[in-house]
Design a protein around this motif. Structure first.
Motif, PDB file in Angstrom:
ATOM      1  N   TYR A   1      67.541  60.405   3.383  1.00 44.97           N
ATOM      2  CA  TYR A   1      67.899  59.807   3.711  1.00 44.97           C
ATOM      3  C   TYR A   1      70.051  60.318   3.475  1.00 44.97           C
ATOM      4  N   VAL A   2      70.505  61.697   3.643  1.00 45.83           N
ATOM      5  CA  VAL A   2      71.150  62.083   3.035  1.00 45.83           C
ATOM      6  C   VAL A   2      72.845  62.034   3.745  1.00 45.83           C
ATOM      7  N   GLU A   3      73.916  61.599   2.794  1.00 46.13           N
ATOM      8  CA  GLU A   3      75.005  61.461   3.999  1.00 46.13           C
ATOM      9  C   GLU A   3      76.106  61.070   2.810  1.00 46.13           C
ATOM     10  N   SER A   4      77.288  61.945   3.577  1.00 46.53           N
ATOM     11  CA  SER A   4      78.591  61.336   3.193  1.00 46.53           C
ATOM     12  C   SER A   4      79.110  60.577   3.676  1.00 46.53           C
TER      13      SER A   4
ATOM     14  N   LYS B   1      85.167  59.406   0.721  1.00 48.41           N
ATOM     15  CA  LYS B   1      83.874  59.073   0.625  1.00 48.41           C
ATOM     16  C   LYS B   1      83.513  59.823  -0.601  1.00 48.41           C
ATOM     17  N   LYS B   2      81.885  58.818  -0.566  1.00 50.94           N
ATOM     18  CA  LYS B   2      80.617  59.294  -0.949  1.00 50.94           C
ATOM     19  C   LYS B   2      79.884  59.434  -0.625  1.00 50.94           C
TER      20      LYS B   2
ATOM     21  N   ARG C   1      70.800  66.527  10.786  1.00 48.38           N
ATOM     22  CA  ARG C   1      71.387  66.902   9.971  1.00 48.38           C
ATOM     23  C   ARG C   1      71.314  65.925   8.394  1.00 48.38           C
ATOM     24  N   THR C   2      71.201  64.441   8.666  1.00 46.83           N
ATOM     25  CA  THR C   2      70.624  63.133   7.414  1.00 46.83           C
ATOM     26  C   THR C   2      69.820  63.686   7.086  1.00 46.83           C
TER      27      THR C   2
END
Length: 216
Positions: free
Chosen positions: A59-62, A69-70, A28-29
């Motif tokens: 890649y995308v994730e908090s 969180k960022k 999912r990331t």
């Protein structure tokens, strides 16, 4: 009539081969941004044609950043995936990140441990950062950035699928008895016709089917 039967049989073979594709699943990331030079809507799964495929991912994730969180987002990354069989099950994975800073350092040093799994067999996946345009929104035209990348690395892709020499593409015809966007079947090998069909647009395929019906 024999010619018609041969054409129908050949078209069936081409259709079945054009539908042959292997499933690629991502965590999912990870988003898929483009396949073989063409931008796609961000997705975590897709079908890859047999052969050599160029895939652009991100890649995308908090992640944890101090007490909060960022959101971390990598730059688009170029990779190549070879598909041998349409039945292959492919998965892409990467290192697990706990914090924003750990992800930032890993991607800055190209150390995210990308892995490609094909039918449970794992191997390292080589990725390369895709250079963007200068100024605001460097990836506002993703396909343009991919073209520049491919040109600088001498990579040539056809409109849809894997790179093939131009000579393998079927020529246009000028005989008015046949639509001008359909190859002269009698002068082409099965392989060449197959290449033409795989790279033909929807209207070109429709024109071929219409012409076939008219030959009955």
């Amino acid at each position: 009539m024999k010619l018609m039967i041969k054409i129908v049989t050949l078209s069936a073979l081409i259709l079945s081969s054009s539908l042959s594709a292997a499933d690629l699943t991502l965590p999912r990331t990870v988003d898929v941004l483009a396949v073989n030079g063409k931008a796609v809507k961000e997705t975590q799964s897709l079908n890859l044609s047999q052969g050599h495929n160029q895939v652009v991912i991100r890649y995308v994730e908090s992640l944890r950043n101090g007490s909060g969180k960022k959101r971390f987002q990598s730059k688009p990354l170029v990779t190549f995936i070879d598909v041998e069989n349409a039945s292959d099950q492919l998965n892409i994975s990467h290192k697990y990140f706990r914090t924003y800073d750990s992800a930032k350092v890993s991607f800055a040093t190209n150390n995210a441990d990308w892995t490609l799994t094909v039918n449970n067999a794992k191997s390292p996946l080589v990725v390369d950062e895709l250079p963007g345009e200068s100024g605001f929104l460097p990836y506002r035209d993703l396909e343009k950035s991919i073209v520049k990348y491919n040109d600088s690395h001498n990579i040539q892709f056809t409109e849809v699928h894997s790179p093939v020499p131009e000579k393998t593409l079927a020529p246009k015809v000028t005989d008015r008895s046949v639509p001008t966007d359909i190859p002269v079947i009698s002068e082409l090998s099965v392989k060449e016709i197959k290449q033409w069909f795989l790279h033909a647009s929807g209207s070109e395929r429709k024109a071929l089917l219409t012409w076939m019906i008219q030959q009955q």
